[in-house]
Design an enzyme around this catalytic site. Structure first.
Site, short mmCIF file in Angstrom:
data_model
loop_
_atom_site.label_atom_id
_atom_site.label_comp_id
_atom_site.label_asym_id
_atom_site.label_seq_id
_atom_site.Cartn_x
_atom_site.Cartn_y
_atom_site.Cartn_z
N ASN A 112 0.79 -1.24 0.00
CA ASN A 112 0.00 0.00 0.00
C ASN A 112 0.83 1.29 0.00
OD1 ASN A 112 0.73 -0.17 2.66
ND2 ASN A 112 -1.34 -0.22 3.49
N HIS A 115 3.21 4.92 4.43
CA HIS A 115 2.84 4.88 5.85
C HIS A 115 2.58 6.29 6.36
CE1 HIS A 115 3.08 4.43 10.21
NE2 HIS A 115 3.93 5.44 10.19
N GLU A 126 7.72 8.06 16.15
CA GLU A 126 8.27 7.50 14.91
C GLU A 126 9.36 8.41 14.31
OE1 GLU A 126 4.70 6.75 12.64
OE2 GLU A 126 4.06 5.17 14.02
P1 GTP Z 1 0.49 2.28 8.12
O1 GTP Z 1 0.35 3.72 7.77
O2 GTP Z 1 1.52 1.55 7.31
O3 GTP Z 1 0.68 2.09 9.62
O4 GTP Z 1 -0.91 1.61 7.71
P2 GTP Z 1 -2.32 1.74 8.45
O5 GTP Z 1 -2.19 2.57 9.67
O6 GTP Z 1 -3.31 2.14 7.41
O7 GTP Z 1 -2.61 0.21 8.85
P3 GTP Z 1 -2.08 -0.61 10.13
O8 GTP Z 1 -1.24 0.26 11.01
O9 GTP Z 1 -3.23 -1.31 10.71
O10 GTP Z 1 -1.16 -1.71 9.43
C1 GTP Z 1 0.19 -1.40 9.09
C2 GTP Z 1 0.52 -2.02 7.77
O11 GTP Z 1 0.51 -3.43 7.87
C3 GTP Z 1 -0.47 -1.72 6.64
O12 GTP Z 1 -0.25 -0.48 6.02
C4 GTP Z 1 -0.17 -2.85 5.69
O13 GTP Z 1 1.01 -2.61 4.92
C5 GTP Z 1 0.10 -4.00 6.66
N1 GTP Z 1 -1.12 -4.77 6.88
C6 GTP Z 1 -2.20 -4.43 7.65
N2 GTP Z 1 -3.15 -5.38 7.59
C7 GTP Z 1 -2.67 -6.34 6.77
C8 GTP Z 1 -3.18 -7.59 6.30
O14 GTP Z 1 -4.29 -8.00 6.65
N3 GTP Z 1 -2.37 -8.29 5.43
C9 GTP Z 1 -1.15 -7.84 5.04
N4 GTP Z 1 -0.40 -8.58 4.20
N5 GTP Z 1 -0.63 -6.68 5.46
C10 GTP Z 1 -1.38 -5.94 6.31
MG MG Z 2 -0.70 2.24 11.15
#
Ligand code: GTP
Ligand code: MG
Length: 149
Positions: A112, A115, A126
């Protein structure tokens, strides 16, 4: 003033999206205070995502983040943390609104491209984790009076 840690993930760097992603935040009007290309260690990636340690995808996430260089950024501005999350869009790029970075540029949660910190506290944490003393720069953009009254 709020600070957020934004990072172009390895897929964003490999796909040549660094300029595009920096541009979104620049054009919005936030202030860039830190910027570097960096290949991170497993330890740093694990510390950064420590809240997700129990998740089944955690090992894959660490492999992904350490798979190539990332672009580390610190951005500053009133409301920057929540606003950056809106500019980035939903975690799953297929659910992210068109016009957001993930909505426009990505198709899968595991790739994606970017971050963004989820709270002002995590923004500070961070930035301190990814940048060394002296790498974050305070300055006054000349356009400031044209961005805020
Ligand atoms: P960040 O900005 O990267 O922290 O993303 P976020 O805040 O939108 O999501 P979160 O902190 O919940 O998860 C961190 C990262 O883990 C996500 O951006 C994804 O790259 C990865 N991730 C989260 N959920 C999944 C999942 O179900 N499968 C996989 N493969 N990766 C995941
Ligand atoms: Mg996150």
């Amino acid at each position: 003033v709020d600070q957020t840690y934004i990072m172009v993930k390895p897929d964003g760097v490999q796909r040549g999206l660094v300029g595009e992603i920096i541009s979104r935040f620049e054009k919005k009007g936030f202030k860039l205070t830190g910027l570097k290309l960096f290949q991170c260690s497993k330890e740093l990636a694990e510390e950064h995502y420590k809240d997700l340690k129990q998740k089944s995808f955690f090992p894959k996430l660490i492999d992904y983040i350490t798979s190539g260089p990332v672009v580390c950024m610190a951005w500053e501005g009133v409301g920057v943390v929540a606003s950056a999350r809106k500019l980035i869009g939903a975690t799953d790029p297929l659910q992210a609104e068109p016009g957001t970075i993930r909505g426009d540029l990505a198709v899968q949660t595991g790739r994606n491209v970017v971050h963004g910190s989820d709270s002002p506290e995590n923004g500070k944490r961070e930035i301190a984790l990814w940048f060394k003393e002296g790498e974050v720069c305070d300055w006054t953009p000349v356009q400031s009076p044209w961005l805020r009254e």
